[in-house]
Write a protein that holds these residues in place. Sequence first.
Motif, short mmCIF file in Angstrom:
data_model
loop_
_atom_site.label_atom_id
_atom_site.label_comp_id
_atom_site.label_asym_id
_atom_site.label_seq_id
_atom_site.Cartn_x
_atom_site.Cartn_y
_atom_site.Cartn_z
N HIS A 1 -0.98 4.18 2.30
CA HIS A 1 -2.06 3.20 2.27
C HIS A 1 -2.26 2.58 0.90
CE1 HIS A 1 -3.66 7.07 0.96
NE2 HIS A 1 -4.57 6.41 0.27
N ALA A 2 -1.53 3.04 -0.12
CA ALA A 2 -1.80 2.64 -1.50
C ALA A 2 -0.83 1.55 -1.95
CB ALA A 2 -1.72 3.85 -2.43
N GLN A 3 -1.25 0.31 -1.78
CA GLN A 3 -0.49 -0.85 -2.24
C GLN A 3 -1.40 -1.70 -3.12
OE1 GLN A 3 0.88 -2.81 1.32
NE2 GLN A 3 2.70 -1.52 1.46
N PHE A 4 -0.79 -2.33 -4.11
CA PHE A 4 -1.56 -3.13 -5.06
C PHE A 4 -0.77 -4.38 -5.38
CE2 PHE A 4 -4.11 -4.13 -8.75
CZ PHE A 4 -5.33 -3.50 -8.50
N SER A 5 -1.46 -5.54 -5.37
CA SER A 5 -0.79 -6.82 -5.59
C SER A 5 -1.29 -7.48 -6.86
CB SER A 5 -1.04 -7.76 -4.40
OG SER A 5 -0.42 -7.26 -3.23
N LEU A 6 -0.36 -8.08 -7.59
CA LEU A 6 -0.67 -8.83 -8.81
C LEU A 6 -0.24 -10.28 -8.61
CD1 LEU A 6 0.61 -6.28 -11.50
CD2 LEU A 6 -1.70 -6.50 -10.55
N HIS A 7 -1.15 -11.21 -8.88
CA HIS A 7 -0.91 -12.63 -8.70
C HIS A 7 -0.79 -13.30 -10.07
CE1 HIS A 7 -2.32 -12.83 -4.34
NE2 HIS A 7 -2.61 -11.60 -4.71
N THR A 8 0.28 -14.06 -10.25
CA THR A 8 0.47 -14.80 -11.50
C THR A 8 0.62 -16.28 -11.21
OG1 THR A 8 2.88 -14.48 -11.44
CG2 THR A 8 1.57 -12.86 -12.66
N TYR A 9 0.19 -17.09 -12.17
CA TYR A 9 0.38 -18.53 -12.11
C TYR A 9 1.07 -18.94 -13.40
CZ TYR A 9 -0.67 -23.50 -11.51
OH TYR A 9 -0.56 -24.87 -11.35
N TRP A 10 2.29 -19.48 -13.26
CA TRP A 10 3.11 -19.75 -14.44
C TRP A 10 3.23 -18.50 -15.32
CZ3 TRP A 10 1.70 -25.33 -16.51
CH2 TRP A 10 2.43 -26.27 -15.77
N ASP A 11 3.49 -17.38 -14.67
CA ASP A 11 3.71 -16.08 -15.32
C ASP A 11 2.46 -15.51 -16.00
OD1 ASP A 11 6.40 -16.06 -14.57
OD2 ASP A 11 6.97 -17.22 -16.35
N THR A 12 1.30 -16.10 -15.73
CA THR A 12 0.05 -15.58 -16.30
C THR A 12 -0.74 -14.88 -15.21
OG1 THR A 12 -0.06 -17.36 -17.94
CG2 THR A 12 -2.09 -16.16 -17.48
N LEU A 13 -1.03 -13.60 -15.42
CA LEU A 13 -1.76 -12.81 -14.42
C LEU A 13 -3.21 -13.28 -14.34
CD1 LEU A 13 -1.63 -10.32 -12.50
CD2 LEU A 13 -2.43 -8.95 -14.44
N TYR A 14 -3.66 -13.55 -13.09
CA TYR A 14 -5.05 -13.99 -12.94
C TYR A 14 -5.80 -13.23 -11.85
CZ TYR A 14 -3.70 -16.59 -8.72
OH TYR A 14 -3.25 -16.93 -7.47
N LEU A 15 -5.09 -12.48 -10.99
CA LEU A 15 -5.75 -11.78 -9.89
C LEU A 15 -5.02 -10.48 -9.61
CD1 LEU A 15 -7.86 -11.79 -7.54
CD2 LEU A 15 -6.13 -12.95 -6.15
N ALA A 16 -5.79 -9.40 -9.41
CA ALA A 16 -5.22 -8.09 -9.07
C ALA A 16 -6.09 -7.47 -7.99
CB ALA A 16 -5.17 -7.19 -10.30
N HIS A 17 -5.47 -6.93 -6.94
CA HIS A 17 -6.26 -6.32 -5.86
C HIS A 17 -5.39 -5.34 -5.07
CE1 HIS A 17 -4.43 -8.68 -2.52
NE2 HIS A 17 -4.24 -9.57 -3.48
N GLY A 18 -6.06 -4.42 -4.40
CA GLY A 18 -5.35 -3.47 -3.55
C GLY A 18 -5.99 -2.10 -3.61
N TYR A 19 -5.23 -1.08 -3.17
CA TYR A 19 -5.71 0.29 -3.15
C TYR A 19 -4.83 1.16 -4.04
CZ TYR A 19 -8.60 -0.77 0.93
OH TYR A 19 -9.53 -1.29 1.77
N ILE A 20 -5.46 2.02 -4.79
CA ILE A 20 -4.77 3.08 -5.52
C ILE A 20 -5.46 4.39 -5.16
CG2 ILE A 20 -4.30 4.08 -7.79
CD1 ILE A 20 -4.07 1.27 -8.90
N GLN A 21 -4.68 5.38 -4.76
CA GLN A 21 -5.26 6.69 -4.46
C GLN A 21 -5.45 7.44 -5.77
OE1 GLN A 21 -6.36 7.99 -1.37
NE2 GLN A 21 -7.28 9.32 -2.91
N GLU A 22 -6.69 7.53 -6.18
CA GLU A 22 -6.98 8.16 -7.46
C GLU A 22 -6.96 9.68 -7.37
OE1 GLU A 22 -10.40 6.53 -9.55
OE2 GLU A 22 -10.46 4.87 -8.11
N ASP A 23 -6.59 10.29 -8.48
CA ASP A 23 -6.69 11.75 -8.65
C ASP A 23 -6.09 12.50 -7.46
OD1 ASP A 23 -8.14 11.22 -11.02
OD2 ASP A 23 -9.97 10.99 -9.85
N LEU A 24 -4.92 12.05 -7.04
CA LEU A 24 -4.26 12.66 -5.89
C LEU A 24 -3.73 14.04 -6.27
CD1 LEU A 24 -3.35 12.33 -2.98
CD2 LEU A 24 -1.33 11.12 -3.80
N ALA A 25 -4.12 15.04 -5.50
CA ALA A 25 -3.66 16.41 -5.72
C ALA A 25 -3.29 16.99 -4.36
CB ALA A 25 -4.74 17.24 -6.39
N LEU A 26 -2.01 17.06 -4.09
CA LEU A 26 -1.55 17.54 -2.79
C LEU A 26 -0.42 18.52 -3.01
CD1 LEU A 26 -1.96 17.05 0.29
CD2 LEU A 26 -0.10 15.40 0.16
N ASP A 27 -0.58 19.72 -2.47
CA ASP A 27 0.44 20.76 -2.62
C ASP A 27 1.51 20.54 -1.56
OD1 ASP A 27 1.94 22.97 -3.10
OD2 ASP A 27 0.39 24.43 -2.58
#
Length: 556
Positions: free
Chosen positions: A59-85
């Motif tokens: 479920h953890a995908q994240f997208s970065l949007h650039t315009y003329w190689d300049t980043l202007y938008l970032a969004h998505g899911y990151i699973q923080e502090d994941l600890a799984l044995d």
Amino acid sequence: MLVDKSQNVNVSTFFTATGRSSAFGLSSNDVMTEVRRDTFGKKTVTRFQQYFKGIEVGHAQFSLHTYWDTLYLAHGYIQEDLALDTAGMLSEADALDIALDSISEFLYDSATSSYPIYAWKVKSWEDSLKVDLDDTSATHYPEGELTIMKFPDKWQPLADNQLVWTFTVVSATPMVNLKIQVDALADTIILMGTHGRTCFFGKTAKSAMDVIEIKSRTIAETRDNNSESVLGGFEIGTCVTSYEKTQDFTTKKKSSRNWVLKDKTRSKALTTKVWTGSDNFWYANHISNSTNTWPQSKHMKTSLHWGTQVAWDYFDDAFDWKGMDGDGKDKISLWAQWDGSTTSDYGVTWSDPNPAEALYERLNGRDYIWTADRAAELDVIAHEYAHGVEKRHSELEGIGEPGILSEAISDMFGQLVEADFEGSTDWVSVLAASYYSIYEYQENGRSFAFPLSTNQPIQYDGQYWVDSYEAYNYKHTNTGPANHWFYNIAGPHAFGLDDAGELLWKTISEHLQGSSTYEDMRMATYMSAVDIYGACSTEPDDVLARWDAVNVTQPT
């Protein structure tokens, strides 16, 4: 989140710059890996997938949007502090044994005391796959995919961050493709269901009077070299469809007295065959006719073939997207099932009182659309076709809230294709269905304009909303708010159908991701409106206002 352009943030180091990993809750076990990059003129969207100890976090995908190689938008899911044995987890082989034991029990036929025969144990199935994929090592034998699963919505019955083996199992007898998921730590089955997107259709057949405006455009007028009747061995014929009267469509002349439902002017191969319940598509007989004027008696098959060509042309004409994969190199296989029901001209009378069924799935390098009974109407076929297109873009999961959005988006494209061809749409789409073929029948289908009239919610979490993980089985029901939002956006006093289609296309191609929810859809359509009309225009606010009206509001 919006990114300050003056900071000149580098996409390649977005997750790894000093202090940023810990700020995102990522540990030394986590890696954000680029999985796709799409360019739209001066804009580029780069999608990253999170991996934990080398295992995909589904479920953890994240997208970065650039315009003329300049980043202007970032969004998505990151699973923080994941600890799984992950110690002691099932091997792929052990997980497959558990899966096959469960499937054998599920498909056991007590009447004949017979167990399923799997496709990899049938030589003809294996041989046909090798030829079809031009790969001598190709096999139906299941390969497991190990993922960490968690869906960020209340319909998902899985525990948080569960380690799961997923298999697609193809049975030759009975012929069925099953998706099965095994808990890699608890040795239990989590989910088993059909592999594709299954939809049921309960709309009353249309008569000619139901369509006020009919475009005079034919398929022949939308193809290259349309002044020619013969297209490299493929010819323009005519067919009587179930709902759209007599139409032109493309077939193949196989011999001097035989035409078949095959088209290579669109995609690598677009072929329609009849499903009898046990055929491998490769070996199934072609549907043929002695002339290229196809009779009403074959309308079920010709409707599916013709309707898929219309959907193909719509995405090509509107978005320059050829086929389901975009470059026109995919293989599209169409199964038509006929149950003996009878019809009068143009499908006005049906003997079968049950809703029709339609299915999209992608398997072993092919895209399949399967229709049965009454599922031969243009918007139904376009709905299934749109599943294949959406799968190449946002890749929404077929379960939980992402599955609801997947069905809603296909409903929307179904209306767009119908309106593009006919000049208008009835704003009624296919009916509620389930992952397990459990459904409620509604003769009037799914209404965009009046969802409550078809037992669907008009508001998120409102009347008729299915508020449990049983939405797995009733995810079509909960499309009501999204479909009604689109109805309000696409109306003549708002964006109109063409502009609403452009907004929807930008949303699936640039802003949605596999685990997107209703809240994400709200923001994705808003950002799409900003991209198209500008941040200072009224259209982005109109998009949000219409989401507010169906109770999809700004998260607090």
